[in-house]
Design a protein around this motif. Structure first.
Motif, PDB file in Angstrom:
ATOM      1  N   ARG A 203       0.865  -1.175   0.000  1.00 18.93           N
ATOM      2  CA  ARG A 203       0.000   0.000   0.000  1.00 18.93           C
ATOM      3  C   ARG A 203       0.903   1.226   0.000  1.00 18.93           C
ATOM      4  O   ARG A 203       1.597   1.494   0.967  1.00 18.93           O
ATOM      5  N   GLY A 204       0.914   1.934  -1.110  1.00 18.94           N
ATOM      6  CA  GLY A 204       1.779   3.105  -1.210  1.00 18.94           C
ATOM      7  C   GLY A 204       1.665   3.714  -2.595  1.00 18.94           C
ATOM      8  O   GLY A 204       0.671   3.546  -3.289  1.00 18.94           O
ATOM      9  N   SER A 205       2.703   4.409  -2.992  1.00 15.94           N
ATOM     10  CA  SER A 205       2.705   5.095  -4.284  1.00 15.94           C
ATOM     11  C   SER A 205       2.757   4.089  -5.429  1.00 15.94           C
ATOM     12  O   SER A 205       3.131   2.922  -5.245  1.00 15.94           O
ATOM     13  N   THR A 206       2.392   4.573  -6.608  1.00 14.12           N
ATOM     14  CA  THR A 206       2.465   3.724  -7.795  1.00 14.12           C
ATOM     15  C   THR A 206       3.886   3.223  -8.019  1.00 14.12           C
ATOM     16  O   THR A 206       4.103   2.057  -8.360  1.00 14.12           O
ATOM     17  N   GLU A 207       4.868   4.103  -7.828  1.00 10.65           N
ATOM     18  CA  GLU A 207       6.266   3.725  -8.022  1.00 10.65           C
ATOM     19  C   GLU A 207       6.667   2.616  -7.056  1.00 10.65           C
ATOM     20  O   GLU A 207       7.372   1.673  -7.436  1.00 10.65           O
ATOM     21  N   PHE A 208       6.198   2.727  -5.809  1.00 10.49           N
ATOM     22  CA  PHE A 208       6.534   1.727  -4.805  1.00 10.49           C
ATOM     23  C   PHE A 208       5.916   0.376  -5.163  1.00 10.49           C
ATOM     24  O   PHE A 208       6.580  -0.669  -5.106  1.00 10.49           O
ATOM     25  N   VAL A 209       4.642   0.379  -5.544  1.00 13.43           N
ATOM     26  CA  VAL A 209       3.967  -0.871  -5.895  1.00 13.43           C
ATOM     27  C   VAL A 209       4.640  -1.512  -7.105  1.00 13.43           C
ATOM     28  O   VAL A 209       4.844  -2.731  -7.156  1.00 13.43           O
TER      29      VAL A 209
END
Length: 443
Positions: A204-210
């Motif tokens: 659960r986080g930013s698009t970049e993180f996912v």
């Protein structure tokens, strides 16, 4: 945290998952009520830990390292703890998702096949900022019979430690090792390599993180990314209703992923709607970023192309005036994050076209995007909102944390009987029956 620590926790969770899958719904329900009671009993302890996190986060916000939205998501108070406890009790009250016969098929006389819901196994989740997410995920994992590995962000370190301890202490008599907390940043990369021990990853986080998670693991990933949500005010909208919905969708809680980030307004209602919503937004301190036609009607900052794809998580809204329903849908499908979209209209045909034509996990008619929530959907709670299309979509509750097994009940049948020129035929006949530990319960 060393690699050995993380592996040990994952393997302990693996063993615990097998035991937890065999517990009764009553045992899991009682454990959840114990968690809810423990949250009430330990609220002072929880709030003191949270105050440390908020103070540190506020200092970092003042240095420009954290956003106000992150600080807002981090905060707990008595009302929030009441809400978290209510959520846990709501999860406890849900029907048991395990052991449900999803399909029954008679292959031949005395040879019955059952498809039955079971836990996934070991779930690992990595989440940021919101400490209440730890309790939500733990509660849903417990109810669905899954062991869980929890990795929160460093900004919620003290809160997560206390909440984890409260959960663990409250469930000490259930199954040892069903929940684990990992804290070190390097533990994330260690978890990504554990495709033998972990069955599902939920970042659960930013698009970049996912995307980083998805690109660096063999474990199936249930991605919860950003929420670039829209409200489209149609030419046939009730303007008063549209104003109330657009206000709620942005202002009620702007720091969350189901808050609206962009308003799309049909040109035929722009002259009436835009001044009304601009006044409401001004009173609430909302900054408006608009296209040229919006700025010709109300005061607004010039919107850029970046604004259309930005999740503000704050009291900022971008507004665009469109010529048609088709243009509105094109905008949503181009810039939306497949999270939640809403149309405000009194024209049922327009609503039908929008709801069928927009690609999102949730699509609403005459309702605020803020309703996209597992608790509000009646799921008890959610582990996140999946913007993908495989396995689970939208708010992920108990059903999204289960899979299934096939159970075949026979009476000495052999495949040879059904092979060759004189083979007996399969009937493959569906029937109303429940698999109940080998005992058929026809109804």
């Amino acid at each position: 945290m060393t690699d050995t620590d993380t592996i040990t926790k994952a393997r302990t969770a693996q063993r615990a998952a097998l035991d937890l899958a065999q517990t009764t719904d009553e045992a899991r329900r009682n454990a959840l009520h114990a968690i809810a009671d423990a949250l009430d009993d330990n609220r002072t302890r929880i709030l003191e830990a949270n105050e440390k996190d908020v103070e540190e986060a506020e200092a970092m916000r003042q240095r420009g390292e954290y956003s106000q939205a992150l600080v807002d998501r981090l905060k707990l108070d008595d009302e929030k703890i009441d809400t978290i406890a209510e959520m846990v009790r709501s999860v406890a009250a849900q029907d048991d998702p395990l052991g449900e016969t999803l399909e029954a098929r008679r292959l031949d006389d005395g040879l019955e096949l059952y498809r039955v819901s079971v836990p996934i196994g070991v779930i690992a989740t990595v989440f940021e900022s919101r400490p209440d997410a730890l309790v939500q995920i733990a509660a849903l994992s417990l109810k669905s019979g899954n062991a869980v590995i929890l990795k929160g962000g460093s900004e919620a370190l003290h809160s997560n430690r206390v909440l984890y301890d409260v959960v663990r202490e409250a469930t000490a008599d259930l199954v040892d090792g069903w929940a684990h907390l990992v804290e070190a940043h390097e533990a994330v990369d260690e978890v990504l390599d554990m495709d033998e021990e972990i069955d599902l990853l939920m970042p659960r986080g930013s698009t970049e993180f996912v995307r980083h998670i998805q690109d660096n693991t063999k474990i199936p990933v249930l991605g919860h990314t950003e929420g670039v949500c829209h409200v489209y005010v149609d030419e046939a909208a009730d303007v008063e209703m549209a104003t109330d919905i657009a206000y709620d969708a942005k202002v009620q809680y702007p720091a969350v992923c189901n808050a609206a980030e962009t308003l799309l307004v049909h040109e035929d209602v722009a002259a009436e709607f835009l001044p009304a919503i601009a006044d409401r937004y001004e009173d609430a301190g909302v900054e408006i970023r608009g296209d040229e036609r919006t700025r010709s009607t109300v005061d607004a900052i010039e919107a850029t192309e970046t604004d259309w794809e930005t999740e503000y998580g704050d009291l900022i809204i971008s507004i665009r005036v469109v010529d048609s329903l088709t243009e509105a849908m094109d905008h949503v499908n181009t810039f939306g994050s497949k999270h939640t979209e809403s149309i405000v209209t009194e024209d049922a045909d327009h609503a039908d076209v929008f709801m069928r034509g927009v690609d999102a996990a949730s699509v609403f008619h005459n309702a605020s995007t803020r309703f996209a929530d597992g608790f509000r959907y009646g799921l008890g709670a959610e582990v996140g909102i999946s913007t993908g299309k495989i396995h689970a979509r939208g708010p992920v509750g108990l059903d999204g944390l289960t899979t299934y097994k096939y159970y075949l009940e026979g009476d000495g049948q052999r495949v040879a009987t059904y092979s060759g020129a004189d083979a007996a035929p399969f009937s493959h006949e569906p029937f109303d029956g429940d698999w109940n530990h080998g005992r058929l319960a026809d109804e």
